[in-house]
Design a protein around this motif. Structure first.
Motif, short mmCIF file in Angstrom:
data_model
loop_
_atom_site.label_atom_id
_atom_site.label_comp_id
_atom_site.label_asym_id
_atom_site.label_seq_id
_atom_site.Cartn_x
_atom_site.Cartn_y
_atom_site.Cartn_z
N ILE A 121 12.11 -4.29 -7.20
CA ILE A 121 12.25 -2.99 -6.76
C ILE A 121 12.49 -2.02 -8.85
N GLU A 122 12.32 -1.22 -9.58
CA GLU A 122 13.50 -0.45 -10.42
C GLU A 122 12.45 0.49 -10.20
N VAL A 123 14.09 1.47 -9.91
CA VAL A 123 13.32 2.74 -9.98
C VAL A 123 14.14 3.42 -11.48
N ALA A 124 13.38 4.17 -12.15
CA ALA A 124 14.25 4.79 -13.54
C ALA A 124 15.56 5.54 -13.46
N ALA B 19 13.13 0.98 5.17
CA ALA B 19 13.81 0.27 6.31
C ALA B 19 12.35 0.01 7.68
N GLN B 20 10.86 0.60 7.43
CA GLN B 20 9.68 -0.31 7.92
C GLN B 20 9.56 -1.42 7.93
N ALA B 21 10.18 -1.93 6.87
CA ALA B 21 9.46 -3.52 6.86
C ALA B 21 11.27 -3.85 5.78
N ALA C 92 0.93 -0.82 0.44
CA ALA C 92 0.05 -0.25 0.24
C ALA C 92 0.89 1.12 -0.18
N ARG C 93 2.53 1.60 0.87
CA ARG C 93 2.90 2.35 0.96
C ARG C 93 3.59 2.24 -0.80
N LEU C 94 3.70 1.32 -1.16
CA LEU C 94 4.55 1.69 -2.79
C LEU C 94 3.11 2.56 -3.38
N LYS C 95 2.93 2.07 -3.93
CA LYS C 95 1.14 2.55 -4.37
C LYS C 95 0.74 4.19 -3.89
N LYS D 160 12.10 8.41 0.22
CA LYS D 160 11.18 7.69 1.22
C LYS D 160 11.35 6.33 0.37
N LEU D 161 11.56 5.82 -0.75
CA LEU D 161 11.58 4.12 -0.78
C LEU D 161 11.93 3.99 0.27
#
Length: 594
Positions: free
Chosen positions: A418-421, A407-409, A383-386, A401-402
């Motif tokens: 996860i792939e960041v542009a 760190a939280q989970a 939900a946080r990633l969304k 933020k990522l």
């Protein structure tokens, strides 16, 4: 008062948790219920015992005996001329309310462990009359009841407690320098204390020391790093999540019932796997060779030390957890082995290999717990990633933020790709189903190894899950007894601070052993808090001849406090005798003086 229970259904079974409650009538006539004690789950015999005691404490049947005094406006009768005193009742004053009940209970535990006799021979009074053993008893009881610094004990707590009345001492007992000097006299008696406590617990509770739980923890300091390279305060892996602070490591050995056998203070950068060999030698040197079973978590023993334990004469038994890498190596061999039910909800697979036995265990309750924890974290992270994907932010803030979400989970993060542009403030994410299947297969399952090849698998599993006892010991010492942080700067006093906390824990575990047959949910802290409400007060009556009649009295115990004292099989001491002083001596007079 009466017993009331609450129902809870867990794992398809009904559990009943009992409380002692009493009805209290309010001013408007409404009756409300007050919880007196939480007992947890109790068996039938415990239930009957509590019911008998509750019936014995009928509030309507209680009565009080009043003390008759001779008022100032009446003559003293002839039969009382020799001992009669005329007091001015209208000028009565109440002085120095102070906490008595928890102090008295702590002193009773101290005496039950024979610590007063032990220290009497090792801490004689100084030539100036300083009673070191009373100072140590005050430090230990203070650490058990309301832990804090020595400065707080000197400045505040002693005056608000009845320790002086119980020990027959005055404020000189907690002179500031004497408290610190007492710490300097303790450490060279540590091994003798371990032997004394071992014998006392065997006498009091029939404690056995054939199964030993071994683990390590750390505690940190609010101080700069020391200049001395030999100082034990060092940076290292912090269990308290305070990697910014120097620390020391504490190695502790306890029985499955929580009785500590020994401990050592090690430098803060000590690696867990380097400590076991020395601890084995120290226990054998102090208590001799015996058929002991050492239970440890993974990361403590090395292959070399385990080989030495197997080759010893007689062999030293062990049961240890294994890293996940070893489970990968043995997965194929374990796959063909059948499951064996060792108890309801627990299955094992056995794999003999050379001189060892590998036990692959699964707990259905643990599977459900770990699976629920993983699902909760994974759901939150998804939900946080969304939410982050829908934000209109720049690339730098996106990465921050990522990072915060990771760190939280952390465990759930490993299950998501996860792939960041490379240049834009966008990212994609997807669930890694292969990793998820692997995690699901290992939830609630763990691999143990032991050289007890002929032992019952159910007994081996029971030994291993008792490692939670040593974790509870660390939690009690750090949270309940305020072991951390440490403010001392001298290394000897640092270790003495830990030594006093260890003694306070010994009182704590002794009280817990007393309470265990009564009710599983009755904790030492609950009992101490309950009895802490019993106060001692000095009642001052001015007399007609310019003196003062002083009566130090602890307050009457209420019904639930009497219930606790009776169940613990303790006898309340008599009230201190009254005393007559001159007007200039009405303050800080020991309760026992006349």
């Amino acid at each position: 008062m009466f017993l009331r229970f609450n129902r809870r259904f867990k794992d398809g079974k009904e559990h009943r948790y009992w409380n002692i409650v009493e009805n209290k009538r309010c001013a408007d006539g409404k009756v409300v219920q007050r919880q007196v004690l939480y007992l947890g789950e109790i068996n039938d015999s415990q239930h009957e015992a509590w019911c008998r005691q509750i019936d014995a404490f009928d509030e309507d049947a209680r009565h009080h005996t009043q003390l008759c005094l001779f008022p100032a406006d009446r003559a003293v009768p002839e039969h009382a001329q020799a001992h009669g005193v005329q007091v001015r009742l209208d000028a009565m004053e109440l002085h120095r309310p102070r906490q008595w009940g928890a102090c008295w209970l702590a002193c009773q535990l101290y005496e039950q462990l024979g610590l007063n006799r032990f220290w009497a021979a090792r801490l004689p009074d100084s030539r100036e009359g300083t009673c070191w053993q009373d100072i140590l008893q005050t430090l230990v009881c203070y650490r058990l009841i309301d832990p804090g610094s020595e400065w707080r004990l000197h400045r505040q707590w002693f005056e608000q407690s009845a320790m002086g009345d119980l020990l027959g001492a005055d404020y000189g007992l907690v002179e500031k320098n004497a408290l610190y000097r007492c710490l300097d006299k303790l450490l060279h008696h540590k091994e003798a204390l371990f032997s004394h406590l071992r014998q006392r617990w065997a006498d009091l509770f029939g404690a056995k020391f054939d199964v030993l739980l071994y683990d390590l923890t750390s505690t940190y300091f609010e101080s700069p790093p020391p200049q001395d390279k030999q100082d034990k305060r060092r940076y290292g892996y912090s269990r308290d999540k305070r990697s910014d602070c120097v620390q020391v490591v504490i190695a502790l050995i306890v029985t499955p019932e929580g009785f500590p056998l020994a401990y050592e203070v090690l430098p803060g950068n000590t690696s867990d796997k380097t400590t076991l060999r020395d601890m084995l030698r120290k226990i054998e040197a102090q208590y001799g060779k015996a058929n002991r079973i050492w239970v440890m978590d993974r990361g403590i023993p090395t292959e070399e030390v385990l080989a030495e334990m197997r080759a010893a004469d007689p062999p030293v038994s062990y049961l240890v957890g294994t890293p996940k890498g070893r489970l990968n190596k043995l997965a194929k061999a374990l796959l063909t082995r059948p499951w064996q039910v060792v108890r309801q909800g627990v299955d094992v697979k056995l794999l003999p290999l050379e001189q060892e036995l590998y036990v692959f265990a699964q707990s259905h309750a643990r599977i459900h717990k770990e699976r629920a924890m993983r699902q909760r974290k994974l759901k939150w992270l998804w939900a946080r990633l969304k939410e982050i994907a829908a934000m209109d932010i720049d690339r730098e803030e996106l990465l921050m933020k990522l990072g915060a979400a990771r760190a939280q989970a952390r465990a759930a993060w490993r299950l998501i790709e996860i792939e960041v542009a490379p240049s834009a403030a966008t990212f994609t994410y997807a669930l890694n189903r292969k990793k998820l299947r692997t995690v699901r297969q290992r939830e609630g399952r763990y691999l143990l190894r032991t050289n007890l090849c002929g032992q019952d698998p159910a007994q081996l599993w029971q030994f291993y899950i008792q490692l939670v006892e040593i974790e509870a010991t660390f939690k009690t010492m750090k949270d309940d007894l305020n072991l951390r942080p440490i403010y001392h700067q001298c290394e000897q006093r640092i270790e003495a601070h830990i030594f006093v906390a260890f003694l306070a824990y010994c009182l704590h575990v002794t009280l817990r052993a007393r309470l265990k047959p009564l009710a599983g949910g009755l904790t030492p802290r609950a009992v101490l808090d309950k009895l802490a409400a019993v106060q001692m007060i000095d009642v001052h009556f001015p007399t007609t001849d310019e003196r003062t009649l002083i009566m130090s009295r602890y307050t009457e115990l209420n019904a639930d406090q009497k219930l606790l004292v009776k169940h613990l099989k303790l006898d309340l001491p008599p009230q201190p005798p009254p005393r007559i002083t001159g007007t200039a001596r009405t303050h800080r007079v020991p309760a026992h003086a006349q």
